[in-house]
Design a protein around this motif. Sequence first.
Motif, PDB file in Angstrom:
ATOM      1  N   ARG A 199     -90.218   3.870  75.859  1.00 29.14           N
ATOM      2  CA  ARG A 199     -88.937   3.923  75.147  1.00 29.14           C
ATOM      3  C   ARG A 199     -87.879   3.082  75.861  1.00 29.14           C
ATOM      4  O   ARG A 199     -87.139   2.325  75.230  1.00 29.14           O
ATOM      5  N   LYS A 200     -87.824   3.179  77.178  1.00 22.14           N
ATOM      6  CA  LYS A 200     -86.857   2.394  77.952  1.00 22.14           C
ATOM      7  C   LYS A 200     -87.153   0.902  77.860  1.00 22.14           C
ATOM      8  O   LYS A 200     -86.237   0.078  77.836  1.00 22.14           O
ATOM      9  N   ARG A 201     -88.420   0.544  77.809  1.00 19.60           N
ATOM     10  CA  ARG A 201     -88.810  -0.856  77.705  1.00 19.60           C
ATOM     11  C   ARG A 201     -88.350  -1.454  76.375  1.00 19.60           C
ATOM     12  O   ARG A 201     -87.888  -2.590  76.328  1.00 19.60           O
ATOM     13  N   THR A 202     -88.494  -0.690  75.292  1.00 15.55           N
ATOM     14  CA  THR A 202     -88.058  -1.200  73.990  1.00 15.55           C
ATOM     15  C   THR A 202     -86.543  -1.257  73.879  1.00 15.55           C
ATOM     16  O   THR A 202     -86.002  -2.089  73.156  1.00 15.55           O
ATOM     17  N   LEU A 203     -85.846  -0.387  74.620  1.00 17.12           N
ATOM     18  CA  LEU A 203     -84.384  -0.408  74.607  1.00 17.12           C
ATOM     19  C   LEU A 203     -83.811  -1.620  75.330  1.00 17.12           C
ATOM     20  O   LEU A 203     -82.653  -1.964  75.135  1.00 17.12           O
ATOM     21  N   ARG A 204     -84.611  -2.270  76.166  1.00 18.97           N
ATOM     22  CA  ARG A 204     -84.166  -3.473  76.879  1.00 18.97           C
ATOM     23  C   ARG A 204     -83.950  -4.652  75.941  1.00 18.97           C
ATOM     24  O   ARG A 204     -83.128  -5.515  76.209  1.00 18.97           O
ATOM     25  N   LYS A 205     -84.710  -4.705  74.882  1.00 14.87           N
ATOM     26  CA  LYS A 205     -84.698  -5.867  73.995  1.00 14.87           C
ATOM     27  C   LYS A 205     -83.475  -5.834  73.083  1.00 14.87           C
ATOM     28  O   LYS A 205     -82.964  -4.771  72.752  1.00 14.87           O
ATOM     29  N   ASP A 206     -83.065  -7.022  72.651  1.00  7.74           N
ATOM     30  CA  ASP A 206     -81.980  -7.070  71.680  1.00  7.74           C
ATOM     31  C   ASP A 206     -82.552  -6.990  70.269  1.00  7.74           C
ATOM     32  O   ASP A 206     -83.758  -7.152  70.064  1.00  7.74           O
ATOM     33  N   THR A 207     -81.676  -6.718  69.320  1.00  9.54           N
ATOM     34  CA  THR A 207     -82.122  -6.542  67.946  1.00  9.54           C
ATOM     35  C   THR A 207     -81.124  -7.191  67.001  1.00  9.54           C
ATOM     36  O   THR A 207     -79.937  -7.331  67.333  1.00  9.54           O
ATOM     37  N   VAL A 208     -81.594  -7.587  65.833  1.00 10.36           N
ATOM     38  CA  VAL A 208     -80.736  -8.206  64.829  1.00 10.36           C
ATOM     39  C   VAL A 208     -79.839  -7.132  64.215  1.00 10.36           C
ATOM     40  O   VAL A 208     -80.284  -6.009  63.963  1.00 10.36           O
ATOM     41  N   LEU A 209     -78.605  -7.473  64.005  1.00 14.77           N
ATOM     42  CA  LEU A 209     -77.641  -6.538  63.433  1.00 14.77           C
ATOM     43  C   LEU A 209     -78.054  -6.154  62.016  1.00 14.77           C
ATOM     44  O   LEU A 209     -78.514  -7.000  61.245  1.00 14.77           O
ATOM     45  N   ASP A 210     -77.881  -4.889  61.679  1.00 14.69           N
ATOM     46  CA  ASP A 210     -78.246  -4.387  60.368  1.00 14.69           C
ATOM     47  C   ASP A 210     -77.396  -5.061  59.292  1.00 14.69           C
ATOM     48  O   ASP A 210     -76.212  -5.329  59.493  1.00 14.69           O
ATOM     49  N   LYS A 211     -77.999  -5.338  58.137  1.00 12.07           N
ATOM     50  CA  LYS A 211     -77.299  -6.100  57.099  1.00 12.07           C
ATOM     51  C   LYS A 211     -76.091  -5.364  56.523  1.00 12.07           C
ATOM     52  O   LYS A 211     -75.190  -5.988  55.979  1.00 12.07           O
ATOM     53  N   THR A 212     -76.041  -4.028  56.682  1.00  9.64           N
ATOM     54  CA  THR A 212     -74.881  -3.295  56.180  1.00  9.64           C
ATOM     55  C   THR A 212     -73.634  -3.543  57.027  1.00  9.64           C
ATOM     56  O   THR A 212     -72.516  -3.355  56.556  1.00  9.64           O
ATOM     57  N   ASN A 213     -73.809  -3.968  58.287  1.00 10.58           N
ATOM     58  CA  ASN A 213     -72.679  -4.215  59.178  1.00 10.58           C
ATOM     59  C   ASN A 213     -72.299  -5.687  59.300  1.00 10.58           C
ATOM     60  O   ASN A 213     -71.260  -5.999  59.869  1.00 10.58           O
ATOM     61  N   VAL A 214     -73.107  -6.573  58.769  1.00  8.11           N
ATOM     62  CA  VAL A 214     -72.895  -8.007  58.969  1.00  8.11           C
ATOM     63  C   VAL A 214     -71.564  -8.461  58.370  1.00  8.11           C
ATOM     64  O   VAL A 214     -70.816  -9.206  59.005  1.00  8.11           O
ATOM     65  N   LYS A 215     -71.223  -8.001  57.199  1.00  9.12           N
ATOM     66  CA  LYS A 215     -69.989  -8.436  56.537  1.00  9.12           C
ATOM     67  C   LYS A 215     -68.765  -8.044  57.357  1.00  9.12           C
ATOM     68  O   LYS A 215     -67.847  -8.852  57.560  1.00  9.12           O
ATOM     69  N   ALA A 216     -68.755  -6.822  57.868  1.00  7.71           N
ATOM     70  CA  ALA A 216     -67.621  -6.348  58.662  1.00  7.71           C
ATOM     71  C   ALA A 216     -67.536  -7.098  59.987  1.00  7.71           C
ATOM     72  O   ALA A 216     -66.440  -7.438  60.449  1.00  7.71           O
ATOM     73  N   MET A 217     -68.674  -7.372  60.609  1.00 10.33           N
ATOM     74  CA  MET A 217     -68.670  -8.057  61.902  1.00 10.33           C
ATOM     75  C   MET A 217     -68.242  -9.513  61.760  1.00 10.33           C
ATOM     76  O   MET A 217     -67.534 -10.039  62.614  1.00 10.33           O
ATOM     77  N   LYS A 218     -68.641 -10.165  60.692  1.00  4.50           N
ATOM     78  CA  LYS A 218     -68.221 -11.546  60.476  1.00  4.50           C
ATOM     79  C   LYS A 218     -66.720 -11.630  60.230  1.00  4.50           C
ATOM     80  O   LYS A 218     -66.083 -12.632  60.534  1.00  4.50           O
ATOM     81  N   LYS A 219     -66.129 -10.558  59.712  1.00  2.00           N
ATOM     82  CA  LYS A 219     -64.690 -10.519  59.471  1.00  2.00           C
ATOM     83  C   LYS A 219     -63.924 -10.404  60.788  1.00  2.00           C
ATOM     84  O   LYS A 219     -62.889 -11.064  60.963  1.00  2.00           O
ATOM     85  N   ILE A 220     -64.428  -9.594  61.731  1.00  3.67           N
ATOM     86  CA  ILE A 220     -63.716  -9.438  63.000  1.00  3.67           C
ATOM     87  C   ILE A 220     -64.148 -10.451  64.046  1.00  3.67           C
ATOM     88  O   ILE A 220     -63.541 -10.553  65.102  1.00  3.67           O
ATOM     89  N   LEU A 221     -65.199 -11.242  63.734  1.00  4.39           N
ATOM     90  CA  LEU A 221     -65.630 -12.332  64.609  1.00  4.39           C
ATOM     91  C   LEU A 221     -65.586 -13.639  63.811  1.00  4.39           C
ATOM     92  O   LEU A 221     -66.630 -14.188  63.458  1.00  4.39           O
ATOM     93  N   PRO A 222     -64.405 -14.140  63.487  1.00  2.00           N
ATOM     94  CA  PRO A 222     -64.317 -15.275  62.571  1.00  2.00           C
ATOM     95  C   PRO A 222     -64.917 -16.581  63.114  1.00  2.00           C
ATOM     96  O   PRO A 222     -65.352 -17.421  62.348  1.00  2.00           O
ATOM     97  N   TYR A 223     -64.971 -16.746  64.437  1.00  2.00           N
ATOM     98  CA  TYR A 223     -65.459 -18.006  65.002  1.00  2.00           C
ATOM     99  C   TYR A 223     -66.820 -17.876  65.654  1.00  2.00           C
ATOM    100  O   TYR A 223     -67.307 -18.809  66.267  1.00  2.00           O
ATOM    101  N   ALA A 224     -67.449 -16.708  65.531  1.00  2.00           N
ATOM    102  CA  ALA A 224     -68.768 -16.501  66.132  1.00  2.00           C
ATOM    103  C   ALA A 224     -69.854 -17.019  65.215  1.00  2.00           C
ATOM    104  O   ALA A 224     -69.690 -17.183  64.046  1.00  2.00           O
TER     105      ALA A 224
END
Length: 67
Positions: free
Chosen positions: A42-67
């Motif tokens: 479980r700890k080994r899998t928590l080390r890896k990064d993951t793609v952001l869930d599609k339900t949050n992408v719209k909100a994150m792109k709004k608060i990260l306009p230049y990312a």
Amino acid sequence: MANQKLKTNQAAAKRIKKTGTGKLVRMKANKTHILNKKTTKRKRTLRKDTVLDKTNVKAMKKILPYA
């Protein structure tokens, strides 16, 4: 008259990065403390990064306009 620049949310900018293909990537949670009861697998899998869930992408792109 030029348009105003948008401010980037710094809390989100430190946690979320953009990949070369334009996807947003974050690190997984629950890896900071109380690690002795969690299995090694479980700890080994928590080390890896993951793609952001599609339900949050719209909100994150709004608060990260230049990312």
